[in-house]
Design an enzyme around this catalytic site. Structure first.
Site, PDB file in Angstrom:
ATOM      1  CB  CYS A  19      -0.935   0.013   1.211  1.00  7.67           C
ATOM      2  SG  CYS A  19      -2.095  -1.343   1.237  1.00  7.67           S
ATOM      3  CG  HIS A  20       0.700   3.815   2.023  1.00 10.72           C
ATOM      4  ND1 HIS A  20      -0.336   3.134   2.620  1.00 10.72           N
ATOM      5  CD2 HIS A  20       0.135   4.801   1.271  1.00 10.72           C
ATOM      6  CE1 HIS A  20      -1.475   3.694   2.250  1.00 10.72           C
ATOM      7  NE2 HIS A  20      -1.225   4.688   1.440  1.00 10.72           N
TER       8      HIS A  20
END
Length: 197
Positions: free
Chosen positions: A154-155
């Protein structure tokens, strides 16, 4: 007594009967409302400790169990994986797990009761995504010198094989360690430890 004057006895009876009937009706309506606030059997079971047999978990493998609606990862680490954890001390933000969420018995370099077994909640501490495991030590697109661990797509947060977050990554803390204990050498009880937590 004239027809215009009310009968006080009848009035008192009707007032008392109406009050009693209203009280009974309010009580009957309140019972289901109060009962709805109590946890259901399903909710009680969802928070109950989970017993896990790890006897068939081979070194280098990971298994996932659910506890309180969260994925809990159990990794049986190899001697090479344990060496990789020690080698990552310089690259992780909280090497001794002093500021992370784990029981006191997991505030150590391996973050576990037994170094061979890692038990962590598989939810990234940044925004609640679920990292993917990259347990093998091999070059990865996110780290050419990857020694194994977990990657959050995701990040971009990275966690080593002890669930410790790498420096300068979005996740602020290491992966959480739930309360757990060994009931036997190969049976874990997740959700309860020796202190009864």
């Amino acid at each position: 007594m004239s027809e215009q004057e009310p009968d006080q006895g009848k009035r008192r009876f009707l007032l008392t009967a109406t009050t009693v009937a209203s009280g009974v009706a309010a009580g009957a309506a309140a019972v289901p409302f109060v009962a709805s606030m109590l946890p259901s059997e399903r909710a009680k079971a969802a928070g109950a400790p989970v017993e896990v047999d790890v006897s068939r978990l081979e070194p280098g493998q990971k298994m996932i169990v659910e506890w309180r609606g969260k994925p809990v990862w159990i990794v049986r680490r190899t001697p090479e994986m344990l060496k990789a954890v020690k080698a990552d001390d310089e690259r992780v933000a909280d090497p001794a797990s002093q500021r992370s969420q784990q029981p006191d018995y997991a505030k150590n370099e391996m973050r576990s009761l037994k170094p061979e077994y890692l038990v962590v909640v598989g939810i990234c501490t940044h925004l609640g995504c679920s990292p993917v495991d990259r347990l093998a030590a091999q070059p990865e697109s996110f780290a050419a010198d990857w020694r194994g661990g977990f990657y959050c797509p995701c990040h971009g947060s990275l966690f080593d094989l002890a669930g410790r977050v790498f420096k300068n990554k979005p996740a602020p803390d290491n992966l959480a360690v739930p309360p757990y204990k060994f009931v036997t050498d190969t049976t874990l009880l997740i959700g309860e430890d020796t202190k009864g937590a």
